[in-house]
Design a protein around this motif. Structure first.
Motif, PDB file in Angstrom:
ATOM      1  N   MET A  22      40.307  11.102  -6.862  1.00 26.19           N
ATOM      2  CA  MET A  22      39.303  11.446  -7.892  1.00 26.19           C
ATOM      3  C   MET A  22      39.777  10.794  -9.184  1.00 26.19           C
ATOM      4  O   MET A  22      40.922  10.367  -9.286  1.00 26.19           O
ATOM      5  CB  MET A  22      39.159  12.962  -8.083  1.00 26.19           C
ATOM      6  CG  MET A  22      37.943  13.429  -8.885  1.00 26.19           C
ATOM      7  SD  MET A  22      36.358  12.736  -8.331  1.00 26.19           S
ATOM      8  CE  MET A  22      36.313  13.337  -6.628  1.00 26.19           C
ATOM      9  N   TYR A  23      38.878  10.688 -10.159  1.00 30.96           N
ATOM     10  CA  TYR A  23      39.194  10.045 -11.435  1.00 30.96           C
ATOM     11  C   TYR A  23      38.490  10.843 -12.525  1.00 30.96           C
ATOM     12  O   TYR A  23      37.655  11.710 -12.247  1.00 30.96           O
ATOM     13  CB  TYR A  23      38.710   8.582 -11.431  1.00 30.96           C
ATOM     14  CG  TYR A  23      37.256   8.448 -11.044  1.00 30.96           C
ATOM     15  CD1 TYR A  23      36.880   8.387  -9.703  1.00 30.96           C
ATOM     16  CD2 TYR A  23      36.247   8.456 -12.002  1.00 30.96           C
ATOM     17  CE1 TYR A  23      35.540   8.316  -9.343  1.00 30.96           C
ATOM     18  CE2 TYR A  23      34.908   8.385 -11.632  1.00 30.96           C
ATOM     19  CZ  TYR A  23      34.565   8.320 -10.304  1.00 30.96           C
ATOM     20  OH  TYR A  23      33.250   8.264  -9.939  1.00 30.96           O
ATOM     21  N   GLY A  24      38.856  10.564 -13.749  1.00 29.68           N
ATOM     22  CA  GLY A  24      38.125  11.128 -14.887  1.00 29.68           C
ATOM     23  C   GLY A  24      38.419  12.595 -15.137  1.00 29.68           C
ATOM     24  O   GLY A  24      39.343  13.177 -14.559  1.00 29.68           O
ATOM     25  N   HIS A  25      37.595  13.186 -15.978  1.00 27.96           N
ATOM     26  CA  HIS A  25      37.906  14.519 -16.495  1.00 27.96           C
ATOM     27  C   HIS A  25      37.779  15.620 -15.460  1.00 27.96           C
ATOM     28  O   HIS A  25      38.280  16.718 -15.700  1.00 27.96           O
ATOM     29  CB  HIS A  25      37.047  14.828 -17.731  1.00 27.96           C
ATOM     30  CG  HIS A  25      35.576  14.994 -17.446  1.00 27.96           C
ATOM     31  ND1 HIS A  25      34.757  13.962 -17.061  1.00 27.96           N
ATOM     32  CD2 HIS A  25      34.774  16.084 -17.507  1.00 27.96           C
ATOM     33  CE1 HIS A  25      33.519  14.403 -16.904  1.00 27.96           C
ATOM     34  NE2 HIS A  25      33.499  15.674 -17.161  1.00 27.96           N
ATOM     35  N   GLU A  26      37.129  15.349 -14.331  1.00 25.20           N
ATOM     36  CA  GLU A  26      36.994  16.400 -13.328  1.00 25.20           C
ATOM     37  C   GLU A  26      38.014  16.259 -12.187  1.00 25.20           C
ATOM     38  O   GLU A  26      37.967  17.010 -11.219  1.00 25.20           O
ATOM     39  CB  GLU A  26      35.557  16.449 -12.799  1.00 25.20           C
ATOM     40  CG  GLU A  26      34.593  16.910 -13.899  1.00 25.20           C
ATOM     41  CD  GLU A  26      33.184  17.234 -13.419  1.00 25.20           C
ATOM     42  OE1 GLU A  26      32.867  16.988 -12.244  1.00 25.20           O
ATOM     43  OE2 GLU A  26      32.408  17.741 -14.237  1.00 25.20           O
ATOM     44  N   GLN A  37      38.891  20.922  -5.872  1.00 23.38           N
ATOM     45  CA  GLN A  37      38.386  19.637  -6.373  1.00 23.38           C
ATOM     46  C   GLN A  37      36.879  19.492  -6.160  1.00 23.38           C
ATOM     47  O   GLN A  37      36.226  18.789  -6.920  1.00 23.38           O
ATOM     48  CB  GLN A  37      39.136  18.490  -5.678  1.00 23.38           C
ATOM     49  CG  GLN A  37      38.696  17.103  -6.098  1.00 23.38           C
ATOM     50  CD  GLN A  37      38.947  16.823  -7.570  1.00 23.38           C
ATOM     51  OE1 GLN A  37      40.054  16.563  -7.989  1.00 23.38           O
ATOM     52  NE2 GLN A  37      37.904  16.917  -8.381  1.00 23.38           N
TER      53      GLN A  37
END
Lengths: 422, 422
Positions: A22-26, A37
């Motif tokens: 996963m990437y980014g703010h979440e 997740q």
């Protein structure tokens, strides 16, 4: 703690087809390992993870959920537009209605431009300010988040010095520091960016001091620079207007995103007449910026903002949560730092330099059915009720017990430690 | 010509609350004055303007409409997800399914990252390539459109030299020019960007020559630079894979947007394993990048792409339109330049340096119920039928008559003339 069987399988599959899973703010990379997740569904103030464990959600999708997930009025407005059309060869006629409604609510604003990401709005503000002034320098508060574009992303992998050649920094709430930054770039300041209050990750929040806001307005007026309030994160959770109106300060530009269509994807740059010619001169666009369904959702969300006590509900429940936590922490003899507006709470533990206490507490809250974030400011929605807060406080009380019980065994988060060493 | 009463009122209102009345690629500022700025609804291959005039639409929302507006299967998939949740505190579990499906269809791809604007994907590719190589220079074809971010927007108001300090340019389809650009930035090229074919506004389209594509791949392999195919505009209208696969060329990164969720807002960067570590290292995100409804729409759109002859339909109808127009132009003794894939037509008139003939013809087509664009490449959708094409050809035939009738009185578009002088 509920089942995590589907989560585990999903994360293994994700690892193969999404970089890092996963990437980014979440991404949950920096969260306690208990944190899910992936989610299956959401309704009102609650979210359900892939294994159907449910949580009272104090992140609200990192802001967009203002009125409650799948709020009936917004969904009906979106559905009515969807039956007409969404992404078409031109904007829907309702784009005009939306611009009129938004401009009518935000005191400083004479015009609006709509986009998709919050970062679209802040990047537009930067380009527009340079077009307006013919100058280069943008002054930002150190550590402030204005998006993930090359000029502002917090992680610098792949970012060049030239991407930030004309971004300079001042200390938030420090009028002298802002003045020094103007002096250091004398005659070249195109804009001052300010969030309505300090809301950085891993930091206590801090409300804007009126002297600082006044100094920002005054320096801009004296030099012709534009004052930009980045209200993407805090917009409509502090006021039914730009968040600095409560200080009596009107910016020239304000950036909006996240919550003004209650989760439908749309953001906006609002500006005063002073900046209109420059706004006409720049070329900014996106494939979905003119889509009609998010605009219909926004019109209904703005109406609800104007006509209902959603904001008073947010504040009342935020205050109740804060007071309840305060009492619990005192009873447990653990000092909490609760900062910022209570409807956008940031919660840390005193004497917790590597966040091990806060992480353990957030994990225990999660297991009790309350989704609290251990390093990012949180958000309440109008769907949160006093009963939700009471149910939450049962979970937090047990979480204080759990933290105290295991106190000597707490460990800092390994990835967090790695980052702080790196 | 139908009524324009509501349009006129809407445009007057828009002028007050939207800079210039509209901005971006859907502004009608550069179109003939007959063109409607606002639309009420869309269905299949048709759009209705605010006054309920209907058009067979050859813009397809500038690309997003691939299968037909409000295509039933996509709408059903989106609706099912909407009842679960859209923008939540984390991604839906279906994000993994979408990444798997997309990666399974695009030969070069081992992973996917989703975003909102096409420009999010191209900007990510730029940052990623710099992170991967530790170099600065990005080589782009002169005049190619990769989005409206400071490093690539076609209009330079508010843009600094430093925004493009490390963007260098080559001539599309010119292997020698690309080689020269590599030499001029020897050892510093991070990536070569290429659209799958030339599709610039106000220009004939040009398919990629195989020697050029091979040279791009070879120079990247020899130097360690990444090859990026920007498939945002052409993706899935040329192939069921990255558009350069028909040349046998696999890029390292491909950028996708517009049509892969049939109008729902989502874009993507796909990459090979070579670029995975760099993809993990960068920080890119957006408030709505993890929203589930566009992902559900994308899963169903990709399934339709895999399992139906939508592409053959596009090509057959594009060919029929092209052949029909060719015959009409010959009969009228006016030479047309029809370039690019027939399913993404670009139509200009020979000997029309200031576009006055093309503009008059497009306006006449519009009045006959066919929405053709006088300077931007167009798009067919799978909802366009042979009957639509035949109906369109009736309108175009009359448009040729109208142009010939008024030939001596045609005038160039005043704003276009102003821009070309400026």
């Amino acid at each position: 703690m509920g089942s995590r069987i589907k989560q585990k399988a999903l994360m293994e599959r994700a690892e193969r087809v999404i970089p890092g899973g996963m990437y980014g703010h979440e991404s949950t990379l920096l969260l306690p390992p208990e944190f899910p997740q992936f989610f299956k569904r959401a309704l009102g103030a609650r979210i359900w993870d892939a294994d159907e464990n449910s949580y009272i959600d104090y992140m609200c999708a990192y802001g967009p959920n203002l009125l409650g997930y799948r709020q009936a009025g917004v969904e009906a407005a979106a559905e009515a537009q969807r039956l007409l059309g969404d992404t078409m060869t031109g904007p829907s006629e309702i784009m005009v209605e939306l611009a009129e409604a938004f401009v009518g609510m935000v005191t400083h604003a004479d015009w609006a431009m709509f986009c998709k990401n919050g970062g679209d709005a802040t990047s537009m503000a930067m380009v527009l300010a340079r077009a307006h002034t013919g100058r280069k320098t943008i002054l930002c508060a150190k550590g402030a988040y204005h998006g993930a574009a090359p000029w502002c992303t917090p992680r610098t992998s792949g970012i060049l010095d030239s991407d930030r050649a004309h971004i300079a920094y001042y200390e938030y709430n420090d009028a002298q520091s802002l003045f020094d930054a103007f002096k250091a770039h004398d005659g070249d300041v195109a804009a001052v960016f300010a969030t309505p209050f300090r809301h950085e990750v891993f930091e206590d929040q801090a409300l804007a001091q009126i002297e600082f806001a006044r100094a920002a307005r005054q320096h801009c007026d004296e030099t012709g620079a534009l004052l930009v309030v980045d209200d993407v994160r805090a917009g409509f959770r502090v006021a039914r207007d730009c968040s600095w109106m409560h200080l009596g300060i009107e910016p020239d530009l304000s950036c909006w995103g996240k919550c003004f269509a209650n989760g439908y994807p749309i953001s906006a740059l609002l500006g005063s007449n002073k900046a209109r010619d420059a706004a006409r001169s720049i070329f900014v666009t996106g494939s979905f910026w003119f889509s009609a369904v998010p605009m219909a959702a926004a019109i209904e969300t703005l109406r609800t903002i104007r006509e209902t006590p959603y904001l008073e509900t947010l504040v009342a429940n935020g205050d109740a949560l804060r007071a309840g936590l305060d009492g619990q922490s005192k009873r447990h003899g653990i000092e909490l730092k609760q900062t910022g507006p209570s409807q956008m709470p940031q919660i840390f533990f005193a004497d917790d330099p590597d966040f091990r206490i806060g992480y353990a507490w957030a994990a225990a809250c999660l297991n009790g059915g309350a989704y609290f974030h251990p390093y990012h400011n949180m958000f309440l929605s109008a769907a949160h009720t006093l009963e939700d807060v009471e149910e939450t406080l049962e979970a937090t009380d047990k979480a204080f017990d759990a933290v105290l019980r295991n106190f000597s065994m707490l460990q800092p988060h390994p990835v967090l430690m790695q980052l702080s060493r790196g």
